[in-house]
Each structure stands twice: as structure tokens, then as C-alpha cells.
Motif scaffolding. Structure first.
Motif, PDB file in Angstrom:
ATOM      1  N   ALA A 276      -9.679  -9.673  20.201  1.00 19.65           N
ATOM      2  CA  ALA A 276     -10.000  -8.270  19.920  1.00 19.65           C
ATOM      3  C   ALA A 276     -11.495  -7.982  20.036  1.00 19.65           C
ATOM      4  O   ALA A 276     -12.136  -7.539  19.087  1.00 19.65           O
ATOM      5  N   PRO A 277     -12.100  -8.228  21.218  1.00 19.86           N
ATOM      6  CA  PRO A 277     -13.547  -7.997  21.350  1.00 19.86           C
ATOM      7  C   PRO A 277     -13.891  -6.516  21.386  1.00 19.86           C
ATOM      8  O   PRO A 277     -13.098  -5.680  21.826  1.00 19.86           O
ATOM      9  N   ASP A 278     -15.096  -6.214  20.924  1.00 21.48           N
ATOM     10  CA  ASP A 278     -15.665  -4.884  21.124  1.00 21.48           C
ATOM     11  C   ASP A 278     -16.300  -4.779  22.506  1.00 21.48           C
ATOM     12  O   ASP A 278     -16.293  -3.720  23.130  1.00 21.48           O
ATOM     13  N   TRP A 279     -16.879  -5.914  22.950  1.00 21.13           N
ATOM     14  CA  TRP A 279     -17.564  -5.980  24.236  1.00 21.13           C
ATOM     15  C   TRP A 279     -17.155  -7.253  24.960  1.00 21.13           C
ATOM     16  O   TRP A 279     -17.032  -8.314  24.346  1.00 21.13           O
ATOM     17  N   VAL A 280     -16.956  -7.146  26.273  1.00 20.39           N
ATOM     18  CA  VAL A 280     -16.656  -8.294  27.125  1.00 20.39           C
ATOM     19  C   VAL A 280     -17.795  -8.438  28.121  1.00 20.39           C
ATOM     20  O   VAL A 280     -18.157  -7.464  28.810  1.00 20.39           O
TER      21      VAL A 280
END
Length: 381
Positions: free
Chosen positions: A89-93
Motif C-alpha cells: 500500500a505505497p503512497d509513492w512508487v
């Protein structure tokens, strides 16, 4: 010093995603660009958590989690990212991928594969933003021809999806490559050397910094505030050891490590439980790079704990535990952890360029408190 009902820190979740260049192939600690990027973002005041299904067992500091897989192609990554991204569940990749597709004439298929990969990431985690990077250069001229053509498509694809949270990062010009290998930024035909990884970290930093939420304070001085570790498993409630590697960035003087769910609220933190019964259990400490006369505020979360006689604890010792926090050159402060998670603070003004911060259990019956989310920040004016 202060106390209040617990309000857990929620670090920004960042997934470094890609192939062996993301994994850190060719760097001494296999951290590649990741460790320096972590440190750079801390210096800017950002509280972050690297996420992913893999971790770097050699990394001495910071956060070892990532999603880099040596040898993987774009289509290979597409097959695994639904599970990886959903779980993390990343905010940023941070996506740097395509190098392993550049080795033959099938490189012309890479842009189509990249579109499929972006679809897979965005379906698995629609709220995630993606920093899509052009890939770094190669020493081998036939590869470089494919790379140049592919990078033109990378830019175009990112621009096509700008309204869907995809941001183009022009990584390629930051590194140099020469067929002779003289004075360039690579350790072999395709992987960066230490200098090259440092350049990559700065490009990611400069792209991320203006896009992340404004920092809630000054530079973060703790190298590993949320006790990210390569040695913990949710399957084991307690995993005791003297090895510093249990908590990268911390000196572990015979304490327990606890699984993330004990830290509460799913913020990705682990907790450290400090024994108080045997005298050899002295707690934990970390070394902070401080600026003399610039005040520091330490915020941390704590909760009392008792595991029972199997762990040399007295189950009848009560729900409150006292412990000591101390910074070099300052009087120790005694604090109390009760049966609920609490956020406490400790303020000090350093007098040296390095300051050791210590948490120590007191000699009372039962097991000592749980400690987690230790953020030492400079108090910016």
C-alpha cells in the motif's frame, strides 16, 4: 516532557520498485541509491517508510525494505506487482525499470510492456503516485541505442498519464557511461558504482521533495525511527538478541523486538520491549548527528508490557513501568508507560556534533515498556 493520548505517526510509504539497480547491485551494502535517499529525505524533515516484499540484510542503517528484483524484466515485474503493491500500500512508487529489456531487438516491445505495468500498479493501488524514471545509460553501444529510444517513450507515457498521478523523472542524464569505463558512473556495463548511486539518490530526492507533504518539523536525526529491521517476523512475538543488526541504526544491548501489530494502527513500526529483571539488559541507544546549540525534540510512543515468567517477567508487577531517557551531557529523565499507547516528548539542546540518545529500563519487577516511533528532530525556527 509531556504526555497525551497516542496519535501514531504515519510515515509516507515509499516503494522503490525495479530490477537489480533498485536492489542495489554493485554497492557495498546492497542498498544502492536507497540508503542515501532515505537519509536525504530525513534531512529535509520528511518522515518516510520504505516498503516492499524484500529487504536488504546487509544494510547497516535506515530502512531495508524495497521491491527490487535482480534480472527482472518489465513484463516479469507486471506479473508480481499486483501482490507486491496491494500488500505494501505505497503512497509513492519510485519506478526504474526496462534495463533487462534492452539486450536484443525485442526492446521495441518495451514501451507496450511499460503501459501494462503501469496499469497493473494503478489497479492494485489506485491512490499511489508513481515517479517514472528514464533508465540510466550503458557502456555497451548497442544497448545504449535501445535505451535512448526507450527513454523517449518513457517520457511520453508519463506525460500521457500525468492526470493519473504519474510523474516523469529524467534520471538518464544524471549518470555518465563510457565504453572504456574511464571516469564514468558505472561499476560494469549497466550497474552504477557508488558515485552513480549517489547521483540517482539526489535525482529521486529533488523529484520527491516538492511533491511530499510539508514536513512537520526540522531535520529528522534518528536513522531508524520506526525500528525497521531485517530480523523481525510477525510469527515471533519476541526475538531476543545482542546483535546490532536487529535494529539497524541502534545499539541493541540485550532487548526484545516485537512484531509490528504490537505498535498499533498499522503504521509499519516495530516496537522494542526493554527487560528490567536481569541487570544485563541495558536498553537501546542511537547516535545522532547534532548541531551544537540547536534544540532537539524527541517524540516517541510507549506502552507498558509484561510477558510473564517465561521471559523472566513478573505478571503481577502492574500495568505501569518507569524507564529512563537520556541524551549525552543532560540529566536523565524518568518517565512512566501505562497500559495504553502514549506519545511522550523529551527536549534537549546538544553541545556536540554527535549525541547519543539512550532508553534504559529501571530495576523494577516485571518487563519494561515497549518503545517505538522515536523521532528526534531539530527544532527549526
Amino acid at each position: 516532557m509531556g504526555s497525551g493520548e497516542d496519535t501514531p505517526t504515519r510515515p509516507v510509504r515509499i516503494m522503490p520498485l525495479g530490477d537489480s539497480i533498485t536492489e542495489g547491485w554493485g554497492s557495498a551494502t546492497w542498498a544502492g541509491y536507497r540508503e542515501e535517499l532515505f537519509n536525504e529525505l530525513h534531512r529535509l524533515g520528511h518522515d518516510i517508510d520504505f516498503v516492499g516484499p524484500r529487504n536488504d540484510v546487509f544494510q547497516p542503517e535506515g530502512d531495508p525494505d524495497h521491491a527490487g528484483a535482480s534480472g527482472i524484466t518489465i513484463q516479469g515485474l507486471t506479473a508480481v506487482v499486483p501482490a507486491w503493491v496491494s500488500a505494501a500500500a505505497p503512497d509513492w512508487v519510485l519506478l526504474h525499470i526496462g534495463t533487462n529489456n534492452m539486450y536484443d531487438d525485442n526492446a521495441t516491445l518495451a514501451p507496450g510492456y511499460l503501459r501494462d505495468l503501469l496499469d497493473a500498479i494503478q489497479q492494485a493501488c489506485p491512490a499511489a503516485h508513481i515517479l517514472l524514471a528514464s533508465i540510466i545509460p550503458s557502456r555497451f553501444a548497442p544497448f545504449q541505442k535501445h535505451i535512448d529510444e526507450y527513454n523517449q517513450h518513457v517520457r511520453k507515457i508519463a506525460e500521457e498519464r500525468a492526470d493519473r498521478g504519474v510523474h516523469f523523472v529524467d534520471m538518464a542524464p544524471a549518470l555518465t557511461a563510457s565504453e572504456s569505463g574511464q571516469d564514468d558512473d558505472l561499476s560494469d556495463n549497466v550497474h552504477p558504482n557508488l558515485q552513480g548511486y549517489a547521483k540517482m539518490s539526489k535525482v529521486w530526492r529533488d523529484a520527491l521533495h516538492p511533491l511530499l507533504p510539508a514536513p512537520e518539523g526540522g531535520p529528522i536525526l534518528t536513522r531508524n525511527p520506526h525500528f525497521q529491521t531485517t530480523r523481525l517476523s510477525a510469527a515471533h512475538q519476541a526475538d531476543r538478541g545482542w546483535d546490532r543488526g536487529y535494529f539497524p541504526g541502534w545499539d541493541n544491548e540485550g532487548v526484545n523486538a516485537y512484531a509490528a501489530e504490537l505498535a498499533g494502527s498499522g503504521n509499519g513500526s516495530n516496537a522494542v520491549g526493554m527487560f528490567t529483571a536481569p541487570p544485563m539488559y541495558k536498553g537501546i541507544s542511537t547516535r545522532l548527528a547534532t548541531t551544537p546549540q540547536v534544540p532537539v525534540r524527541v517524540t516517541f510512543r510507549t506502552k507498558s508490557n509484561s510477558l510473564g515468567p517465561a521471559y523472566a517477567c513478573d505478571p503481577n508487577a502492574g500495568s505501569d513501568h518507569t524507564f529512563t531517557i537520556e541524551a549525552d551531557g543532560h540529566p536523565p529523565a524518568t518517565m512512566t508507560a501505562d497500559g495504553s499507547w502514549r506519545t511522550l516528548t523529551y527536549d534537549f539542546t546538544p553541545t556536540a556534533t554527535f549525541t547519543t540518545l539512550r532508553f534504559s529500563p529501571n530495576s523494577q519487577p516485571g518487563c519494561g515498556p515497549l518503545i517505538t516511533d522515536v523521532l528526534a528532530r531539530e527544532v527549526s525556527t
